[in-house]
Design a protein around this motif. Structure first.
Motif, PDB file in Angstrom:
ATOM      1  N   CYS A   1       0.849  -1.174   0.000  1.00 27.16           N
ATOM      2  CA  CYS A   1       0.000   0.000   0.000  1.00 27.16           C
ATOM      3  C   CYS A   1       0.888   1.229   0.000  1.00 27.16           C
ATOM      4  N   SER A   2       0.284   2.330  -0.421  1.00 24.98           N
ATOM      5  CA  SER A   2       1.074   3.528  -0.557  1.00 24.98           C
ATOM      6  C   SER A   2       1.522   4.115   0.754  1.00 24.98           C
TER       7      SER A   2
ATOM      8  N   THR B   1     -12.494   3.189  -5.755  1.00 24.31           N
ATOM      9  CA  THR B   1     -11.139   3.729  -5.908  1.00 24.31           C
ATOM     10  C   THR B   1     -10.280   3.406  -4.702  1.00 24.31           C
ATOM     11  N   GLN B   2     -10.834   3.554  -3.502  1.00 23.26           N
ATOM     12  CA  GLN B   2     -10.073   3.264  -2.288  1.00 23.26           C
ATOM     13  C   GLN B   2      -9.670   1.793  -2.235  1.00 23.26           C
TER      14      GLN B   2
ATOM     15  N   GLU C   1      -6.863   1.181  -4.571  1.00 20.20           N
ATOM     16  CA  GLU C   1      -5.611   1.721  -4.039  1.00 20.20           C
ATOM     17  C   GLU C   1      -4.976   0.747  -3.054  1.00 20.20           C
TER      18      GLU C   1
END
Length: 208
Positions: free
Chosen positions: A18-19, A73-74, A77
């Motif tokens: 994850c980012s 979108t989440q 991600e």
């Protein structure tokens, strides 16, 4: 205890990297989080040493539609790929939603709501060192406490971590995350689970 069941029954999932490392990166305990004894904590919410939630969030509107806790979108991600949401309203612990890539068993993120108030973060702290071998307070998210917990510490063996996000003194949202096999050992899964909690909190607060 509800979370004991969650940890044992949660579908094995693995999260790709994850980012931001704000959620579950290498977590640094936000406080000592000493576990109160059952006698001293009886009837006290929050219990001794348990962080208080000053701005409680009403979860009632999300329990009938748990998959609204994350946007498409989440979820993408977090999983690094397009994700499918699998809703379950009749779980023994309460309504939940599991996100995973199409036709894959991992990585996944599972967000679980309780059927009713369950003493919130106090119940997590009381299980430290007994029910939970893994107990690690993480950095709060905008004042909302987050704690990694587990009946076993499966971060290295399975790339798995569960976190409780305190939304009031009486309720939490549980987020169970498992990494893909390729990412086990490359990133702390509790950091990734905290990343998921950040997104869940953002969505829920935006809807209140």
């Amino acid at each position: 205890m509800r979370r004991s069941i969650l940890v044992l029954c949660a579908i094995t999932v693995t999260l790709v990297a994850c980012s931001p490392s704000t959620k579950n990166g290498t977590p640094t305990p936000s406080n000592g989080g000493t576990s109160p004894s059952p006698s001293s904590a009886a009837g006290q919410i929050p219990g001794p040493g348990v962080p208080k939630v000053d701005n409680p969030i009403d979860l009632a509107r999300f329990k009938p539609t748990p998959c609204n806790a994350l946007t498409e979108t989440q979820a993408e991600e977090l999983l690094g790929a397009k994700a499918e949401a699998r809703e379950r309203l009749d779980g023994s612990t309460g309504p939940s939603c599991l996100w995973a890539p199409p036709s894959a068993t991992r990585p996944t993120v599972n967000v679980l709501f309780s059927k009713s108030p369950d003493r919130g973060m106090t119940s997590v702290y009381e299980a430290k060192g007994t029910t939970y071998k893994l107990f690690e307070p993480l950095e709060p998210i905008n004042g909302y406490p987050v704690t990694a917990y587990g009946t076993e510490d499966e971060r290295v063996s399975r790339g798995k971590c569960s976190v409780a996000l305190g939304t009031s003194d009486n309720e939490t949202i549980d987020i169970v995350l498992e990494q893909s096999e390729a990412n086990i050992g490359k990133k702390d899964p509790c950091d990734a689970a905290r990343e998921a909690a950040i997104r869940v909190l953002t969505t829920i607060r935006g809807s209140n």
